[in-house]
Design a protein around this motif. Structure first.
Motif, PDB file in Angstrom:
ATOM      1  N   LYS A   1    -101.435 -83.876 -49.127  1.00 29.66           N
ATOM      2  CA  LYS A   1    -100.055 -84.547 -48.923  1.00 29.66           C
ATOM      3  C   LYS A   1     -99.721 -85.379 -47.861  1.00 29.66           C
ATOM      4  CE  LYS A   1     -98.444 -81.128 -45.496  1.00 29.66           C
ATOM      5  NZ  LYS A   1     -97.109 -81.046 -44.919  1.00 29.66           N
ATOM      6  N   TYR A   2     -98.759 -86.178 -47.833  1.00 32.05           N
ATOM      7  CA  TYR A   2     -98.548 -87.249 -46.709  1.00 32.05           C
ATOM      8  C   TYR A   2     -98.175 -86.610 -45.612  1.00 32.05           C
ATOM      9  CZ  TYR A   2     -98.564 -90.599 -50.733  1.00 32.05           C
ATOM     10  OH  TYR A   2     -98.735 -91.547 -51.558  1.00 32.05           O
ATOM     11  N   THR A   3     -98.640 -87.009 -44.353  1.00 32.96           N
ATOM     12  CA  THR A   3     -97.946 -86.540 -43.097  1.00 32.96           C
ATOM     13  C   THR A   3     -96.685 -86.550 -43.007  1.00 32.96           C
ATOM     14  OG1 THR A   3    -100.313 -86.922 -42.198  1.00 32.96           O
ATOM     15  CG2 THR A   3     -98.502 -86.346 -40.647  1.00 32.96           C
TER      16      THR A   3
ATOM     17  N   GLU B   1     -94.523 -84.981 -45.058  1.00 39.35           N
ATOM     18  CA  GLU B   1     -93.809 -84.828 -46.441  1.00 39.35           C
ATOM     19  C   GLU B   1     -93.431 -83.274 -46.438  1.00 39.35           C
ATOM     20  OE1 GLU B   1     -95.022 -85.033 -51.115  1.00 39.35           O
ATOM     21  OE2 GLU B   1     -96.430 -85.519 -49.713  1.00 39.35           O
TER      22      GLU B   1
ATOM     23  N   ARG C   1    -103.866 -89.148 -53.500  1.00 43.52           N
ATOM     24  CA  ARG C   1    -102.946 -87.875 -53.727  1.00 43.52           C
ATOM     25  C   ARG C   1    -102.954 -87.275 -54.992  1.00 43.52           C
ATOM     26  NH1 ARG C   1     -97.595 -86.121 -54.879  1.00 43.52           N
ATOM     27  NH2 ARG C   1     -96.731 -84.957 -53.109  1.00 43.52           N
TER      28      ARG C   1
ATOM     29  N   SER D   1    -101.136 -95.348 -43.444  1.00 42.48           N
ATOM     30  CA  SER D   1    -101.039 -94.358 -44.307  1.00 42.48           C
ATOM     31  C   SER D   1    -101.639 -93.133 -43.960  1.00 42.48           C
ATOM     32  CB  SER D   1    -101.197 -94.521 -45.794  1.00 42.48           C
ATOM     33  OG  SER D   1    -101.206 -93.309 -46.621  1.00 42.48           O
ATOM     34  N   GLU D   2    -101.237 -91.942 -43.562  1.00 35.08           N
ATOM     35  CA  GLU D   2    -101.674 -90.835 -43.210  1.00 35.08           C
ATOM     36  C   GLU D   2    -101.531 -89.669 -44.167  1.00 35.08           C
ATOM     37  OE1 GLU D   2    -101.004 -89.336 -39.384  1.00 35.08           O
ATOM     38  OE2 GLU D   2    -101.143 -91.263 -38.380  1.00 35.08           O
ATOM     39  N   GLN D   3    -102.507 -89.205 -44.466  1.00 33.58           N
ATOM     40  CA  GLN D   3    -102.699 -87.666 -45.392  1.00 33.58           C
ATOM     41  C   GLN D   3    -103.378 -86.776 -45.049  1.00 33.58           C
ATOM     42  OE1 GLN D   3    -104.369 -89.854 -48.885  1.00 33.58           O
ATOM     43  NE2 GLN D   3    -102.174 -90.094 -49.757  1.00 33.58           N
TER      44      GLN D   3
ATOM     45  N   SER E   1    -103.167 -94.939 -51.649  1.00 33.47           N
ATOM     46  CA  SER E   1    -102.933 -93.532 -51.163  1.00 33.47           C
ATOM     47  C   SER E   1    -102.434 -92.589 -52.355  1.00 33.47           C
ATOM     48  CB  SER E   1    -101.609 -93.774 -50.281  1.00 33.47           C
ATOM     49  OG  SER E   1    -102.045 -94.603 -49.015  1.00 33.47           O
TER      50      SER E   1
END
Length: 184
Positions: free
Chosen positions: A168-170, A172, A154, A86-88, A150
Motif C-alpha cells: 500500500k502507499y504510505t 493510504e 502495488r 513515491s513511498e510504499q 508505483s
C-alpha cells in the motif's frame, strides 16, 4: 471555459522551457530534462519566465486539451525543479523488499521471489527498520513514469480488505471489512 488551461505557469529559478517548430516542449532543470509532444491545436508561449497556453476555438476537444497540456507541462516543470517521490509499505508477515541497483527483489508470500526491473530514470531505496513495515521509496522527475511504476508494484500484491496485507502507499487509508461474525 477551461479554468486550469487559462492559468499561467511561473518558471522557478534554473528551469528553462523551449518550444520547437513541431510542437515539442522541452523542459530542462537541475533534476533532468523532459520532453513532450503537444497537439498542434494548442499553442505554447514562453515570455519572461511565464508559460501560457492558448486554444484556437471553444470546441469541447480543444477545451479538454487546453487543460490537459497545461497540467502536463506544469508537472514537467515541478519534476525537473523539485522532483516527485513515491513511498510504499509492505504489510504482512515475511514480506520483504531489497534494492539491488535498478532491480527490486520482493518477497510477498508467493512460492518465489519477484524481481522487478526499474527504469533508469527512477532512484530506488528500501528501508526495513525493526518493528515497522518495510518501505519502498522511489524518486523521479517524471510524475507519469513514477505513477506507472508505483501502480505496477502495488498490483503485484494489492492490499486485501480483511487484514490489510499487501503493498500500500504510505498514508493510504484502506476500507476494511468486519469478517465473519461469531455464531448466533
Amino acid at each position: 471555459m477551461s479554468r486550469i488551461g487559462k492559468l499561467p505557469i511561473a518558471l522557478p529559478n534554473g528551469v528553462e522551457v523551449a518550444v520547437s517548430n513541431n510542437n515539442i516542449v522541452t523542459v530542462k532543470g537541475p533534476k533532468g530534462e523532459l520532453k513532450r509532444t503537444i497537439d498542434p491545436a494548442i499553442t505554447v508561449k514562453v515570455d519572461a519566465g511565464i508559460v501560457t497556453l492558448s486554444r484556437p476555438t471553444e470546441q469541447k476537444r480543444h477545451k479538454a486539451l487546453h487543460g490537459l497540456y497545461r497540467s502536463l507541462i506544469n508537472n514537467m516543470i515541478t519534476g525537473v525543479s523539485a522532483g516527485y517521490k513515491s513511498e510504499q509499505e509492505l504489510v504482512g508477515v515475511g514480506y520483504r523488499a531489497l534494492a539491488k541497483g535498478q532491480q527490486l527483489e520482493l518477497t510477498l508470500g508467493y512460492s518465489h521471489n519477484i524481481v522487478f526491473e526499474l527504469p533508469t530514470e527512477i532512484k530506488l531505496t528500501t528501508t526495513a527498520e525493526k518493528g515497522q513495515n518495510p518501505k519502498i521509496i522511489m524518486e523521479c522527475s517524471d510524475n507519469e513514469l513514477l505513477g506507472l511504476v508505483s501502480a505496477k508494484i502495488r498490483s503485484l500484491r494489492k492490499p486485501e480488505p480483511y487484514k490489510g496485507k499487501g503493498i500500500k502507499y504510505t498514508g493510504e487509508i484502506l476500507r476494511r471489512k468486519a469478517g465473519k461474525s461469531a455464531g448466533k
